[in-house]
Design a protein around this motif. Structure first.
Motif, mmCIF file in Angstrom:
data_model
loop_
_atom_site.group_PDB
_atom_site.id
_atom_site.type_symbol
_atom_site.label_atom_id
_atom_site.label_comp_id
_atom_site.label_asym_id
_atom_site.label_seq_id
_atom_site.Cartn_x
_atom_site.Cartn_y
_atom_site.Cartn_z
ATOM 1 N N PHE A 34 -13.741 5.938 47.324
ATOM 2 C CA PHE A 34 -14.151 4.901 46.374
ATOM 3 C C PHE A 34 -15.249 5.490 45.505
ATOM 4 O O PHE A 34 -15.882 6.481 45.869
ATOM 5 C CB PHE A 34 -14.637 3.629 47.092
ATOM 6 C CG PHE A 34 -15.747 3.861 48.079
ATOM 7 C CD1 PHE A 34 -17.079 3.765 47.706
ATOM 8 C CD2 PHE A 34 -15.465 4.198 49.408
ATOM 9 C CE1 PHE A 34 -18.100 3.993 48.616
ATOM 10 C CE2 PHE A 34 -16.482 4.426 50.325
ATOM 11 C CZ PHE A 34 -17.800 4.319 49.928
ATOM 12 N N ASP A 35 -15.437 4.894 44.341
ATOM 13 C CA ASP A 35 -16.455 5.377 43.406
ATOM 14 C C ASP A 35 -17.736 4.582 43.532
ATOM 15 O O ASP A 35 -17.729 3.375 43.783
ATOM 16 C CB ASP A 35 -15.962 5.271 41.959
ATOM 17 C CG ASP A 35 -14.899 6.300 41.622
ATOM 18 O OD1 ASP A 35 -14.785 7.306 42.351
ATOM 19 O OD2 ASP A 35 -14.182 6.098 40.632
ATOM 20 N N VAL A 36 -18.849 5.274 43.317
ATOM 21 C CA VAL A 36 -20.174 4.669 43.244
ATOM 22 C C VAL A 36 -20.600 4.787 41.785
ATOM 23 O O VAL A 36 -20.619 5.892 41.229
ATOM 24 C CB VAL A 36 -21.177 5.391 44.171
ATOM 25 C CG1 VAL A 36 -22.556 4.778 44.037
ATOM 26 C CG2 VAL A 36 -20.696 5.346 45.615
ATOM 27 N N ILE A 37 -20.914 3.650 41.184
ATOM 28 C CA ILE A 37 -21.200 3.587 39.760
ATOM 29 C C ILE A 37 -22.704 3.472 39.510
ATOM 30 O O ILE A 37 -23.372 2.621 40.097
ATOM 31 C CB ILE A 37 -20.486 2.370 39.121
ATOM 32 C CG1 ILE A 37 -19.001 2.332 39.497
ATOM 33 C CG2 ILE A 37 -20.700 2.343 37.617
ATOM 34 C CD1 ILE A 37 -18.198 3.518 39.014
ATOM 35 N N ALA A 38 -23.229 4.314 38.632
ATOM 36 C CA ALA A 38 -24.618 4.207 38.181
ATOM 37 C C ALA A 38 -24.638 3.221 37.021
ATOM 38 O O ALA A 38 -23.731 3.193 36.194
ATOM 39 C CB ALA A 38 -25.136 5.560 37.737
ATOM 40 N N PHE A 39 -25.698 2.400 36.963
ATOM 41 C CA PHE A 39 -25.811 1.440 35.866
ATOM 42 C C PHE A 39 -27.248 1.355 35.374
ATOM 43 O O PHE A 39 -28.189 1.676 36.091
ATOM 44 C CB PHE A 39 -25.294 0.056 36.285
ATOM 45 C CG PHE A 39 -26.044 -0.577 37.420
ATOM 46 C CD1 PHE A 39 -27.145 -1.390 37.174
ATOM 47 C CD2 PHE A 39 -25.667 -0.361 38.738
ATOM 48 C CE1 PHE A 39 -27.844 -1.973 38.220
ATOM 49 C CE2 PHE A 39 -26.366 -0.950 39.794
ATOM 50 C CZ PHE A 39 -27.456 -1.759 39.532
ATOM 51 N N GLY A 40 -27.387 0.921 34.119
ATOM 52 C CA GLY A 40 -28.707 0.786 33.495
ATOM 53 C C GLY A 40 -29.305 2.120 33.141
ATOM 54 O O GLY A 40 -28.830 3.185 33.560
ATOM 55 N N GLY A 41 -30.345 2.103 32.317
ATOM 56 C CA GLY A 41 -31.006 3.340 31.903
ATOM 57 C C GLY A 41 -30.039 4.262 31.194
ATOM 58 O O GLY A 41 -29.244 3.830 30.367
ATOM 59 N N PHE A 61 -21.202 8.083 39.537
ATOM 60 C CA PHE A 61 -22.304 8.903 40.034
ATOM 61 C C PHE A 61 -21.857 9.708 41.251
ATOM 62 O O PHE A 61 -22.274 10.833 41.450
ATOM 63 C CB PHE A 61 -23.474 7.985 40.415
ATOM 64 C CG PHE A 61 -24.678 8.689 40.982
ATOM 65 C CD1 PHE A 61 -25.624 9.248 40.135
ATOM 66 C CD2 PHE A 61 -24.874 8.784 42.352
ATOM 67 C CE1 PHE A 61 -26.746 9.896 40.646
ATOM 68 C CE2 PHE A 61 -25.982 9.424 42.875
ATOM 69 C CZ PHE A 61 -26.924 9.981 42.009
ATOM 70 N N TYR A 62 -20.990 9.094 42.065
ATOM 71 C CA TYR A 62 -20.617 9.662 43.369
ATOM 72 C C TYR A 62 -19.191 9.232 43.681
ATOM 73 O O TYR A 62 -18.825 8.071 43.460
ATOM 74 C CB TYR A 62 -21.588 9.106 44.399
ATOM 75 C CG TYR A 62 -21.437 9.613 45.810
ATOM 76 C CD1 TYR A 62 -22.078 10.772 46.232
ATOM 77 C CD2 TYR A 62 -20.695 8.908 46.742
ATOM 78 C CE1 TYR A 62 -21.969 11.217 47.534
ATOM 79 C CE2 TYR A 62 -20.578 9.352 48.052
ATOM 80 C CZ TYR A 62 -21.215 10.509 48.445
ATOM 81 O OH TYR A 62 -21.106 10.949 49.737
ATOM 82 N N ARG A 63 -18.381 10.132 44.182
ATOM 83 C CA ARG A 63 -17.003 9.827 44.590
ATOM 84 C C ARG A 63 -16.909 10.038 46.095
ATOM 85 O O ARG A 63 -16.807 11.172 46.564
ATOM 86 C CB ARG A 63 -16.011 10.715 43.863
ATOM 87 C CG ARG A 63 -15.963 10.485 42.369
ATOM 88 C CD ARG A 63 -14.842 11.259 41.724
ATOM 89 N NE ARG A 63 -14.864 11.157 40.301
ATOM 90 C CZ ARG A 63 -14.346 10.147 39.597
ATOM 91 N NH1 ARG A 63 -13.767 9.159 40.216
ATOM 92 N NH2 ARG A 63 -14.427 10.152 38.291
#
Length: 158
Positions: A132-139, A147-149
């Protein structure tokens, strides 16, 4: 028996401690988990964080939509729990390797999110092969960037 080498080595160590102060262990990072009332997987994620040495507190969300929005979590990235830690927000079942990377590297983002509740993620079965994917948000991440798989040989996308 003390010889010259041991004496000088000890003296050097004493001088280093005197100059820098005593060595102290770093305090564990505090993570405040805002949990969906009655949700077991939120508490499972918190228990895993405790086992890794984080100082974890848990509080039930009283108005999840408003509280998540106030922390900057985009509506399309929500999950069952939101974590505040060291100036960042971690939404959902974010793997601890990704949490640690953010806390260590301090990227210009608001936080990370794992939308929904993917099976095998931390707190949802803890399967290291789960993808699953980890999503970076903001900034700098803006509306969201991978950001991370999880479950891949090279998990960091950035």
């Amino acid at each position: 028996m003390t010889n010259r080498r041991n004496f000088l080595f000890g003296l050097g160590g004493f001088a280093l401690v005197a100059a820098t102060g005593p060595v102290r262990a770093a305090a564990p990072t505090a993570l405040h988990v805002l949990s969906t009332p009655g949700c077991g997987c939120c508490h499972a994620w918190a228990d895993l964080a405790r086992a890794l040495g984080y100082a974890v507190t848990v509080e039930d969300l009283s108005d999840p939509d408003a509280q998540k929005a106030a922390l900057g979590v985009p509506a399309d990235l929500v999950s069952c729990h939101t974590v505040k830690g060291d100036g960042y927000v971690f939404e959902g079942h974010v793997p601890f390797e990704a949490v640690e990377a953010v806390l260590r590297d301090r990227p210009d983002i608001t936080g990370l999110a794992v939308p929904g509740m993917p099976m095998g993620s931390p707190g949802m079965g803890d399967d290291p092969t789960a993808r699953f994917d980890v999503i970076a948000f903001g900034g700098a991440a803006g509306a969201g960037a991978v950001f991370y798989r999880a479950g891949t040989p090279r998990p960091f996308a950035v």
